[in-house]
Design an enzyme around this catalytic site. Structure first.
Site, PDB file in Angstrom:
ATOM      1  N   GLU A  64      29.132 -76.020  71.752  1.00 53.40           N
ATOM      2  CA  GLU A  64      27.819 -75.368  71.596  1.00 53.40           C
ATOM      3  C   GLU A  64      27.194 -75.393  72.975  1.00 53.40           C
ATOM      4  O   GLU A  64      26.627 -76.384  73.406  1.00 53.40           O
ATOM      5  CB  GLU A  64      27.013 -76.153  70.562  1.00 53.40           C
ATOM      6  CG  GLU A  64      25.987 -75.315  69.870  1.00 53.40           C
ATOM      7  CD  GLU A  64      24.622 -75.553  70.449  1.00 53.40           C
ATOM      8  OE1 GLU A  64      24.224 -74.717  71.296  1.00 53.40           O
ATOM      9  OE2 GLU A  64      23.976 -76.543  70.103  1.00 53.40           O
ATOM     10  N   CYS A  96      18.576 -74.468  73.670  1.00 50.03           N
ATOM     11  CA  CYS A  96      19.642 -73.502  73.934  1.00 50.03           C
ATOM     12  C   CYS A  96      19.309 -72.189  73.231  1.00 50.03           C
ATOM     13  O   CYS A  96      19.839 -71.140  73.584  1.00 50.03           O
ATOM     14  CB  CYS A  96      20.999 -74.052  73.533  1.00 50.03           C
ATOM     15  SG  CYS A  96      21.036 -74.652  71.879  1.00 50.03           S
ATOM     16  N   GLY A 133      26.308 -78.757  75.497  1.00 48.02           N
ATOM     17  CA  GLY A 133      25.980 -78.893  76.919  1.00 48.02           C
ATOM     18  C   GLY A 133      26.097 -77.549  77.610  1.00 48.02           C
ATOM     19  O   GLY A 133      26.092 -76.495  76.962  1.00 48.02           O
ATOM     20  N   SER A 134      26.231 -77.590  78.918  1.00 43.18           N
ATOM     21  CA  SER A 134      26.300 -76.343  79.683  1.00 43.18           C
ATOM     22  C   SER A 134      27.685 -75.711  79.513  1.00 43.18           C
ATOM     23  O   SER A 134      28.648 -76.370  79.117  1.00 43.18           O
ATOM     24  CB  SER A 134      26.059 -76.634  81.158  1.00 43.18           C
ATOM     25  OG  SER A 134      27.140 -77.395  81.661  1.00 43.18           O
ATOM     26  N   THR A 135      27.768 -74.435  79.853  1.00 44.95           N
ATOM     27  CA  THR A 135      29.054 -73.739  79.763  1.00 44.95           C
ATOM     28  C   THR A 135      30.073 -74.383  80.697  1.00 44.95           C
ATOM     29  O   THR A 135      31.248 -74.550  80.339  1.00 44.95           O
ATOM     30  CB  THR A 135      28.858 -72.246  80.083  1.00 44.95           C
ATOM     31  OG1 THR A 135      28.028 -71.696  79.046  1.00 44.95           O
ATOM     32  CG2 THR A 135      30.169 -71.497  80.115  1.00 44.95           C
ATOM     33  N   VAL A 141      30.356 -77.511  81.629  1.00 46.30           N
ATOM     34  CA  VAL A 141      30.864 -78.735  80.993  1.00 46.30           C
ATOM     35  C   VAL A 141      31.798 -78.364  79.836  1.00 46.30           C
ATOM     36  O   VAL A 141      32.876 -78.939  79.673  1.00 46.30           O
ATOM     37  CB  VAL A 141      29.692 -79.614  80.492  1.00 46.30           C
ATOM     38  CG1 VAL A 141      30.182 -80.720  79.570  1.00 46.30           C
ATOM     39  CG2 VAL A 141      28.930 -80.211  81.673  1.00 46.30           C
ATOM     40  N   GLY A 142      31.399 -77.382  79.055  1.00 44.66           N
ATOM     41  CA  GLY A 142      32.181 -76.988  77.877  1.00 44.66           C
ATOM     42  C   GLY A 142      33.564 -76.482  78.237  1.00 44.66           C
ATOM     43  O   GLY A 142      34.541 -76.757  77.530  1.00 44.66           O
TER      44      GLY A 142
HETATM   45  C1  UN1 Z   1      19.601 -76.707  70.861  1.00 43.03           C
HETATM   46  O1  UN1 Z   1      18.733 -76.211  71.578  1.00 43.03           O
HETATM   47  O2  UN1 Z   1      20.608 -77.273  71.379  1.00 43.03           O
HETATM   48  O3  UN1 Z   1      17.469 -73.459  66.394  1.00 43.03           O
HETATM   49  C2  UN1 Z   1      19.533 -76.741  69.395  1.00 43.03           C
HETATM   50  C3  UN1 Z   1      16.845 -74.296  67.047  1.00 43.03           C
HETATM   51  C4  UN1 Z   1      17.026 -75.756  66.686  1.00 43.03           C
HETATM   52  C5  UN1 Z   1      18.232 -76.307  67.345  1.00 43.03           C
HETATM   53  C6  UN1 Z   1      18.351 -76.047  68.808  1.00 43.03           C
HETATM   54  N1  UN1 Z   1      17.139 -75.867  65.246  1.00 43.03           N
HETATM   55  O4  UN1 Z   1      16.090 -74.000  67.960  1.00 43.03           O
END
Ligand code: UN1
Length: 516
Positions: free
Chosen positions: A272, A306, A250-252, A254-255
């Site tokens: 993550e 992300c 999630g977002s920083t 939230v993390g």
């Molecule tokens: C994400 O955006 O949370 O490397 C994961 C990637 C994908 C996973 C992204 N295998 O873009």
């Protein structure tokens, strides 16, 4: 830019039906669905056209507790079931995913809005993790080490940990669950999933698949689902000592909260969080590859990975040419219904995501950013469509340090590699990174200790689209967690260091004498 409004090639109702989704669904399951849970109702809308897909009844705190009790009970037995046999069950889940890849991929597209090719790619990512996890179930290796004491032996054992809590985000609504859940299952943990409230149906579909397989083998409580509000169910999970590990995407913001609450009870977290990923392109780069890679990494998933590329650092010899070429290809990106095979960019996940992008663009303008292409809404059904956007930016604009979850690409011009590395690393996030160069010294410098400070560093590949076999995650405000491949599995287990004395003496380590 061309906009398309066409009839979807896929019958959404048929997809939902085949995946077991009803007009109104329970969102709470421990192998048995809890009928009519009492935590309120959630409506799942398709960002593709704004239509209602289905409704979900959410968990109250009491129903959450019921599920956790079942997950804890199942753990008592699951942890003793031999790991390779746990792996066989994961293998069957992989087989079921193969069989329903088209439908589940389409549901990801319907509910979250990524284009069908990417929806299918996401299910493939789950299948790949399942395969990895089957192999892993026979490779939960511990080290042995020589003892300094005569007649002694030392080694380590890996034991299952308990209930693994998994909190997932809307943008990879099913793959990220699999990175955690399928590995945790092989490791002997039971899994408690709280998906994003924006993508409850994909979670329910996956739960049906798991139930089918686990039922065949007489297991309940191994894969568990609690759809509920963050403030009720999410908070309860964070505080819950029965959940020794919480893996959160999630977002920083939230993390940080997750780390604080789980940390306070000395639980484990895997975080993550936000990324703000840069590509450094040197004058000697292969420009064909570069432009294609930037297009996929910045426009793919409408900039909602992300790992999406948000910053493109161009050496000054190629800056003008690359910028022009990118504007040229951005103009041709087909925007429209994500189910339509011709579409490259679908909608953002919601209208509020569109508003966030528009607010971000206002701040970009205020800070002196120049919009070279895009920046507008695209008027299509549902109201979630935008243009992919290129901004000429300065590295020191405050907004460049933030993650805006939208297809906005900052282009910046640098003189030399040292300057590029400084600019590249000065953002607070540290997920993914890339360099485009044909010079081995530039490439190796980027990969060296004074190079990229990110968890992922690529050469002549964009920042997104990582394979599952490597450990996925990043540094700094990205949270430090690693999921999926390599030795990420160790976080789902507890390590026990064992020393056995096979002698008739009791020598002490460090040579200590302690006699009467
Ligand atoms: C994400 O955006 O949370 O490397 C994961 C990637 C994908 C996973 C992204 N295998 O873009």
């Amino acid at each position: 830019m061309s906009s398309t409004v066409q009839q979807p090639a896929i019958d959404a109702q048929a997809v939902l039906r085949r995946l077991g989704i009803e007009p109104v669904n329970s969102g709470v399951c421990w192998g048995e669905w809890i009928a009519n849970p009492s935590g309120g109702e959630l409506v799942s809308h398709s960002p593709g056209d704004g239509s209602e897909l289905a409704r979900v009844r959410m968990a109250s705190e009491a129903e959450y507790d019921e599920v956790v009790a079942q997950a804890a009970k199942a753990f008592e037995k699951w942890r003793l079931f031999p790991a390779p046999r746990r792996g066989q069950i994961v293998r069957e889940i992989g087989d079921e995913l193969r069989a329903c890849k088209d439908d589940l991929g389409a549901l990801v597209t319907l509910e979250m809005g990524k284009i069908l090719a990417e929806g299918l790619g996401e299910v493939q990512e789950m299948i790949d993790v399942a395969d990895f996890s089957v192999g892993l179930s026979r490779q939960l290796y511990g080290l042995t080490m020589p003892s300094e004491r005569p007649g002694h032996r030392m080694y380590e054992l890996w034991h299952p940990l308990g209930i693994a809590g998994v909190i997932t985000a809307f943008n990879f609504p099913v793959a990220v669950w699999s990175w955690n859940a399928l590995i945790a299952m092989a490791c002997g943990d039971t899994v408690l999933w709280k998906p994003s409230s924006m993508t409850p149906l994909t979670a329910i579909a996956v739960q049906h698949i798991c139930n089918r397989v686990l039922d065949r083998h007489g297991w309940k409580g191994v894969c568990n689902l609690v759809i509920g509000s963050g403030s009720k169910v999410g908070e309860r999970m964070l505080h819950d000592k029965r959940v020794p590990l919480v893996s959160c995407t999630g977002s920083t913001a939230v993390g940080i909260h997750v780390a604080e609450v789980v940390g306070e009870r000395l639980g484990r977290t895997i975080l993550e969080l936000g990324g703000n990923n840069g590509i450094v392109a040197m004058d000697d780069a292969n420009l064909e590859l570069l432009v294609r890679a930037v297009l996929f990494a910045a426009v793919g998933t409408a900039g909602q990975r992300c790992t999406s590329t948000r910053r493109l650092l161009l050496q000054k010899g190629i800056a003008a040419t690359v910028t022009d070429r990118l504007i040229h290809v951005y103009k041709q990106v087909p925007i429209g219904d994500p189910l339509d095979a011709g579409t490259l960019m679908g909608p953002l996940v919601s209208r509020s995501a569109v508003q966030d992008m528009m607010r971000g663009l206002e701040r970009i303008r205020e800070q002196g950013g120049e919009i070279l292409y895009g920046g507008e809404r695209v008027d299509l059904p549902g109201g979630c469509y935008v243009q992919p956007t290129i901004v000429r930016a300065r590295h020191d604009m405050p907004i460049v340090r933030e993650e805006i979850f939208a297809p906005i690409l900052y282009v910046m011009e640098f003189d030399n590699l040292d300057q590029a590395l400084e600019w590249h690393n000065e953002v607070p996030q540290g997920l993914s990174s890339a360099i485009f160069t044909t010079n081995v010294i530039s490439a190796e410098t980027f990969l060296s200790a004074r190079g990229s400070d990110c968890g992922i560093a690529n050469v002549n590949i964009g920042t997104s689209g990582a394979e599952i076999g490597g450990a996925f995650g990043g540094e700094k405000e990205t949270g430090g967690g690693r999921e999926s491949g390599s030795d990420s599995w160790k976080q789902y287990m507890r390590r026990q260091t064992v020393t056995v004395n096979m002698s008739n003496d009791l020598p002490l380590s460090q040579g200590i004498q302690f006699h009467i």
